[in-house]
Scaffold this motif. Sequence first.
Motif, PDB file in Angstrom:
ATOM      1  N   PHE A 173      -0.767  10.639   0.925  1.00 37.95           N
ATOM      2  CA  PHE A 173      -0.923   9.570  -0.046  1.00 37.95           C
ATOM      3  C   PHE A 173       0.451   9.025  -0.412  1.00 37.95           C
ATOM      4  N   SER A 174       0.539   7.735  -0.666  1.00 39.63           N
ATOM      5  CA  SER A 174       1.803   7.115  -1.030  1.00 39.63           C
ATOM      6  C   SER A 174       2.265   7.644  -2.386  1.00 39.63           C
ATOM      7  N   LEU A 190       2.670   4.905  -5.171  1.00 42.52           N
ATOM      8  CA  LEU A 190       1.341   4.475  -5.607  1.00 42.52           C
ATOM      9  C   LEU A 190       0.715   5.524  -6.519  1.00 42.52           C
ATOM     10  N   GLU A 208      -3.511  -2.575 -11.356  1.00 43.17           N
ATOM     11  CA  GLU A 208      -3.795  -3.146 -10.036  1.00 43.17           C
ATOM     12  C   GLU A 208      -2.643  -4.022  -9.565  1.00 43.17           C
ATOM     13  N   ALA A 225       0.183  -1.563  -8.615  1.00 39.64           N
ATOM     14  CA  ALA A 225      -0.126  -0.595  -7.563  1.00 39.64           C
ATOM     15  C   ALA A 225      -0.163  -1.230  -6.178  1.00 39.64           C
ATOM     16  N   VAL A 226      -0.645  -2.467  -6.071  1.00 41.89           N
ATOM     17  CA  VAL A 226      -0.789  -3.063  -4.739  1.00 41.89           C
ATOM     18  C   VAL A 226       0.560  -3.336  -4.083  1.00 41.89           C
ATOM     19  N   SER A 278       0.912  -0.366  -1.836  1.00 44.13           N
ATOM     20  CA  SER A 278      -0.239  -0.061  -0.992  1.00 44.13           C
ATOM     21  C   SER A 278      -0.052  -0.653   0.400  1.00 44.13           C
ATOM     22  N   GLU A 320      -2.724  -1.192   2.274  1.00 39.64           N
ATOM     23  CA  GLU A 320      -4.083  -1.585   2.621  1.00 39.64           C
ATOM     24  C   GLU A 320      -4.306  -3.095   2.536  1.00 39.64           C
ATOM     25  N   TRP A 321      -3.266  -3.879   2.757  1.00 38.22           N
ATOM     26  CA  TRP A 321      -3.435  -5.330   2.756  1.00 38.22           C
ATOM     27  C   TRP A 321      -4.043  -5.820   4.071  1.00 38.22           C
ATOM     28  N   HIS A 351      -1.595   0.146   9.070  1.00 37.07           N
ATOM     29  CA  HIS A 351      -1.704  -0.259   7.664  1.00 37.07           C
ATOM     30  C   HIS A 351      -0.515  -1.158   7.343  1.00 37.07           C
ATOM     31  N   GLY A 363       1.458  -3.475   4.669  1.00 38.20           N
ATOM     32  CA  GLY A 363       1.634  -3.733   3.250  1.00 38.20           C
ATOM     33  C   GLY A 363       2.569  -4.905   3.016  1.00 38.20           C
ATOM     34  N   ALA A 378      -6.711  -3.553  -0.596  1.00 40.00           N
ATOM     35  CA  ALA A 378      -5.737  -4.093  -1.542  1.00 40.00           C
ATOM     36  C   ALA A 378      -5.845  -5.611  -1.635  1.00 40.00           C
TER      37      ALA A 378
END
Length: 320
Positions: free
Chosen positions: A20-21, A24, A66, A69-70, A73, A75-76, A102, A104, A249
Amino acid sequence: MTLWNDVLPFYPQPRHAAGFSVPLLIVILVFLALAASFLLILPGIRGHSRWFWLVRVLLSLFIGAEIVAVHFSGEWFVGRVWTNTSYKAFSVARVQAHVGLHVGLVGINITLTGTPVQQLNETIDYNEQFTWRLDEDYTKEYVDALEKGLPDPVLYLAEKFTPSSPCGLYHQYHLAGHYAAATLWVAFCFWILSNVLLSMPAPLYGGLALLTTGAFTLFAIFAFASVSSVPLCRFRLGSSTLMPHYGSAFWVTLATGILCLLLGGAVVILHYAGPNALRIFLDQSVRDCSGQEKRRSPLVLNNPLHKQFGAPNLSITTNL
């Protein structure tokens, strides 16, 4: 082999397993701590105001968390595929693995996990980060990956995002991520301003600040969506093709921008159509333009001098 603890000599550093990041996780924990602190003092708020404050604070913390956090992330823009592919350069050995891409705002993350993890007498579990921040050199990180001898699928995907790649992905994703991150930080500043104004007797300006927060959040979405104008290269990994798409994201940020617009629009509309209902929701009393609470309570003065001269009873208004 014994010197490197059964790890091939061209891997001078321990390989990083997918995880996990950390930034984040820190952001999430900070906002969860703020939410928990508010829940501890929530029983001290009396009446229906307790539920109004609960909705306001939790919604506000969600929006702020949010937006921050993005940034961290990956997950874009994501793609995952299971494939049977080559593992090392100059070798015919093939492995069955799950490959993930992934993308970002500040770089890409490539994961490679064997199915099963133990194959060819090795542990196939990689999580490699390649960044393009203003102070980072993506090409140097790619060259370092070549020197470490990372597996073929990782190097293949990383090479597609190098500045010299004919795919042309680097410049577009770099600029899109840069402008999206910048507009999100502006949205975060307006989010702070909206919270301050909504806590003061200025709900109209708080609603306008919330509308601006939503607008800049959507600007970040449009900035990152500009990558769709670049034809995406085919990511051919062994027997399969990796097909990336917009990730969680991206969609959560889009939903947050729309939520800010709806909340800000509701505050502005209620300011003109139902100011009393807005004050009740914001837990504010009726206030005059000077910011002082205004109560009208008639005081009847039964002064004997007034009665002697036949003066009527007087009613005055007090400003408390």
